[in-house]
Design an enzyme around this catalytic site. Structure first.
Site, PDB file in Angstrom:
ATOM      1  N   ARG A  15       0.825  -1.190   0.000  1.00  0.00           N
ATOM      2  CA  ARG A  15       0.000   0.000   0.000  1.00  0.00           C
ATOM      3  C   ARG A  15       0.875   1.262   0.000  1.00  0.00           C
ATOM      4  O   ARG A  15       2.086   1.201   0.226  1.00  0.00           O
ATOM      5  CB  ARG A  15      -0.917   0.005   1.228  1.00  0.00           C
ATOM      6  CG  ARG A  15      -1.971  -1.082   1.213  1.00  0.00           C
ATOM      7  CD  ARG A  15      -2.685  -1.206   2.561  1.00  0.00           C
ATOM      8  NE  ARG A  15      -1.822  -1.760   3.585  1.00  0.00           N
ATOM      9  CZ  ARG A  15      -2.173  -1.976   4.854  1.00  0.00           C
ATOM     10  NH1 ARG A  15      -3.401  -1.640   5.251  1.00  0.00           N
ATOM     11  NH2 ARG A  15      -1.335  -2.495   5.711  1.00  0.00           N
ATOM     12  N   LYS A  75       2.203   1.907   7.210  1.00  0.00           N
ATOM     13  CA  LYS A  75       2.646   1.110   8.355  1.00  0.00           C
ATOM     14  C   LYS A  75       3.677   1.866   9.180  1.00  0.00           C
ATOM     15  O   LYS A  75       4.275   2.854   8.739  1.00  0.00           O
ATOM     16  CB  LYS A  75       3.238  -0.221   7.882  1.00  0.00           C
ATOM     17  CG  LYS A  75       2.213  -1.158   7.268  1.00  0.00           C
ATOM     18  CD  LYS A  75       1.078  -1.510   8.232  1.00  0.00           C
ATOM     19  CE  LYS A  75       1.527  -2.427   9.354  1.00  0.00           C
ATOM     20  NZ  LYS A  75       0.404  -2.749  10.285  1.00  0.00           N
ATOM     21  N   TYR A  94      -0.471   4.119  10.593  1.00  0.00           N
ATOM     22  CA  TYR A  94      -0.801   3.128  11.609  1.00  0.00           C
ATOM     23  C   TYR A  94       0.435   2.894  12.464  1.00  0.00           C
ATOM     24  O   TYR A  94       1.540   2.710  11.930  1.00  0.00           O
ATOM     25  CB  TYR A  94      -1.236   1.806  10.970  1.00  0.00           C
ATOM     26  CG  TYR A  94      -2.594   1.843  10.312  1.00  0.00           C
ATOM     27  CD1 TYR A  94      -3.744   2.040  11.070  1.00  0.00           C
ATOM     28  CD2 TYR A  94      -2.737   1.673   8.940  1.00  0.00           C
ATOM     29  CE1 TYR A  94      -5.004   2.070  10.476  1.00  0.00           C
ATOM     30  CE2 TYR A  94      -3.986   1.707   8.333  1.00  0.00           C
ATOM     31  CZ  TYR A  94      -5.115   1.910   9.102  1.00  0.00           C
ATOM     32  OH  TYR A  94      -6.344   1.955   8.518  1.00  0.00           O
ATOM     33  N   GLU A 118      -5.131   4.465  13.929  1.00  0.00           N
ATOM     34  CA  GLU A 118      -6.043   3.552  14.618  1.00  0.00           C
ATOM     35  C   GLU A 118      -6.675   4.133  15.872  1.00  0.00           C
ATOM     36  O   GLU A 118      -7.569   3.511  16.460  1.00  0.00           O
ATOM     37  CB  GLU A 118      -5.346   2.231  14.944  1.00  0.00           C
ATOM     38  CG  GLU A 118      -4.295   2.301  16.053  1.00  0.00           C
ATOM     39  CD  GLU A 118      -2.904   2.656  15.555  1.00  0.00           C
ATOM     40  OE1 GLU A 118      -1.953   2.541  16.346  1.00  0.00           O
ATOM     41  OE2 GLU A 118      -2.767   3.033  14.372  1.00  0.00           O
ATOM     42  N   LEU A 240     -10.962  -5.779  19.990  1.00  0.00           N
ATOM     43  CA  LEU A 240     -10.186  -4.541  19.934  1.00  0.00           C
ATOM     44  C   LEU A 240     -10.514  -3.659  21.123  1.00  0.00           C
ATOM     45  O   LEU A 240     -11.678  -3.447  21.453  1.00  0.00           O
ATOM     46  CB  LEU A 240     -10.492  -3.780  18.639  1.00  0.00           C
ATOM     47  CG  LEU A 240      -9.895  -2.374  18.516  1.00  0.00           C
ATOM     48  CD1 LEU A 240      -8.384  -2.459  18.342  1.00  0.00           C
ATOM     49  CD2 LEU A 240     -10.514  -1.607  17.356  1.00  0.00           C
ATOM     50  N   VAL A 267      -6.963 -11.553  13.553  1.00  0.00           N
ATOM     51  CA  VAL A 267      -6.895 -10.217  12.961  1.00  0.00           C
ATOM     52  C   VAL A 267      -6.433  -9.195  13.998  1.00  0.00           C
ATOM     53  O   VAL A 267      -6.014  -8.094  13.646  1.00  0.00           O
ATOM     54  CB  VAL A 267      -8.255  -9.818  12.358  1.00  0.00           C
ATOM     55  CG1 VAL A 267      -8.151  -8.526  11.574  1.00  0.00           C
ATOM     56  CG2 VAL A 267      -8.775 -10.919  11.429  1.00  0.00           C
ATOM     57  N   ILE A 269      -3.769  -9.416  15.665  1.00  0.00           N
ATOM     58  CA  ILE A 269      -2.332  -9.597  15.853  1.00  0.00           C
ATOM     59  C   ILE A 269      -1.584  -8.267  15.817  1.00  0.00           C
ATOM     60  O   ILE A 269      -0.530  -8.115  16.432  1.00  0.00           O
ATOM     61  CB  ILE A 269      -1.761 -10.593  14.799  1.00  0.00           C
ATOM     62  CG1 ILE A 269      -0.364 -11.090  15.193  1.00  0.00           C
ATOM     63  CG2 ILE A 269      -1.770  -9.989  13.403  1.00  0.00           C
ATOM     64  CD1 ILE A 269      -0.339 -11.949  16.431  1.00  0.00           C
ATOM     65  N   ASN A 300      -0.499  -7.261   8.425  1.00  0.00           N
ATOM     66  CA  ASN A 300      -0.935  -6.312   7.387  1.00  0.00           C
ATOM     67  C   ASN A 300      -1.737  -7.028   6.304  1.00  0.00           C
ATOM     68  O   ASN A 300      -1.441  -6.932   5.117  1.00  0.00           O
ATOM     69  CB  ASN A 300       0.260  -5.557   6.789  1.00  0.00           C
ATOM     70  CG  ASN A 300       1.306  -6.479   6.172  1.00  0.00           C
ATOM     71  OD1 ASN A 300       1.455  -7.617   6.575  1.00  0.00           O
ATOM     72  ND2 ASN A 300       2.037  -5.972   5.198  1.00  0.00           N
TER      73      ASN A 300
END
Length: 367
Positions: A15, A75, A94, A118, A240, A267, A269, A300
């Site tokens: 990305r 990232k 993120y 996030e 979350l 997810v 992680i 990711n």
């Protein structure tokens, strides 16, 4: 303002932080955009498109980091990038600092202003910059899980939809937020038998649309969760707590009681994982077997569909970049409490309560 778009160097991260569309919007307002060569190629945005949009193409990260007032990434910066960060420089990406104290210390040492996608909120307390990637990760989770249930991948040899005379797969989803509801939506579309658990009673009425499509939605009572997990074919973990480390909801003993060849997709992680047996993997080696159970723990996941993910992400993040460029970083943070909720590190101090608590650091103040 000078805005920098570095090329992502995390393994299999395809990305890019801004598309040529947003470069054009920034340049039209008098801002300077530096794009590292190749930054968007893997998501289908060639250098020529950035140049045509008005970006200055530069050869390497040193020029981007060295000149930009605001760095826009996808990232977290890796150790090779830490020395390039400058005091007062803003980083918008993120971060997921709760399980990564080394990165937090590096950002503090750099003296930068680190704003995490996030933890940015909206007026209803939702996480709008996390939402599109959560939606993609949820949809991919079911797709990936279906693949690894195949015998050739070491799975139980179960088709998610089942067939006449053969029951559908049992899919258990832990967490009914954006990841979980999207995973459930795809699983239902594929014909699976779906159970969704959430710890928040107020969330259950919001899952009524899944119940109408055949999902069973429960409050996450430990005994019931354990019972459903034991007999599941595919389990998607999507719990979350914004800014904090993910809670462990499945321990090793429960994993040991699951049927061999069952698939776990963690997810969570990015925030440390919600299964005791989870550890980060990557798209080269996405799975491993622990206690006879297949674990998929790629931090990711959306990078596997980089063009879709980049377009969806920048559709949400682009307006924030414009706002910061127009107002200035500090004024934008002062004026917008929801953007300020994304501020994790400010000039050597952790300023987000959940991140500070997770890392055992004192809580600093902004400004």
């Amino acid at each position: 303002m000078q805005i920098g778009i570095p090329r992502e160097i995390k393994r299999h991260e395809y990305r890019v932080g801004l598309t040529p569309h947003w470069v054009r919007e920034l340049v039209a307002r008098g801002h300077r955009v530096l794009a590292e060569r190749g930054c968007g190629e893997r998501a289908g945005f060639p250098d020529a498109d950035y140049g045509a949009a008005g970006a200055e193409l530069v050869a390497g990260p040193e020029e981007v980091y060295g000149q930009a007032d605001l760095l826009v990434k996808v990232k977290e910066p890796l150790p090779e990038e830490w020395p390039l960060l400058r005091p007062g420089q803003a980083l918008f990406t993120y971060l997921h600092l709760a399980p990564n104290p080394e990165l937090a210390r590096a950002l503090m040492a750099a003296g930068c202003v680190a704003i995490a996608y996030e933890t940015v909120t909206d007026e209803r307390g939702r996480l709008p910059l996390l939402t599109p990637m959560s939606q993609i990760a949820g949809r991919l989770a079911t797709q990936v899980g279906a693949h690894y249930l195949e015998n050739t991948e070491g799975g139980r040899g179960i088709l998610l939809s089942g067939l006449e005379g053969a029951p559908p797969a049992r899919v258990v989803i832990l967490g009914g937020g954006n990841v979980g509801s999207n995973a459930a939506w795809v699983a239902l579309g594929m014909g699976a038998a779906v159970a969704v658990f959430d710890a928040n009673p107020a969330r259950l009425p919001q899952l009524a649309w899944l119940a109408e499509r055949g999902a069973v939605c429960h409050l996450a009572e430990p005994g019931r969760v354990a019972k459903e997990v034991r007999r599941a074919d595919l389990v998607v973990g999507s719990v979350l707590i914004p800014g904090a480390r993910a809670p462990r909801v499945v321990d090793r003993e429960l994993v040991r009681e699951m049927a061999p060849g069952t698939v776990l997709i963690d997810v969570a992680i990015d925030q440390g994982g919600c299964f005791e047996t989870s550890r980060p993997t990557d798209l080269d080696h996405p799975v491993y077997v622990e206690e006879g159970v297949i674990h998929y723990c790629v931090p990711n996941m959306p990078s596997a569909v980089a063009r879709t993910a980049t377009l969806a992400l920048t559709h949400i993040t682009g307006p924030y970049v414009l706002r910061m460029a127009q107002a200035g970083i500090l004024k934008a943070l002062e004026q917008d409490p929801h953007l300020r909720a994304g501020l994790n590190v400010y000039r050597g101090r952790i300023v987000h309560p959940a991140v500070a608590a997770a890392l055992g650091e004192p809580l600093g103040a902004f400004p």
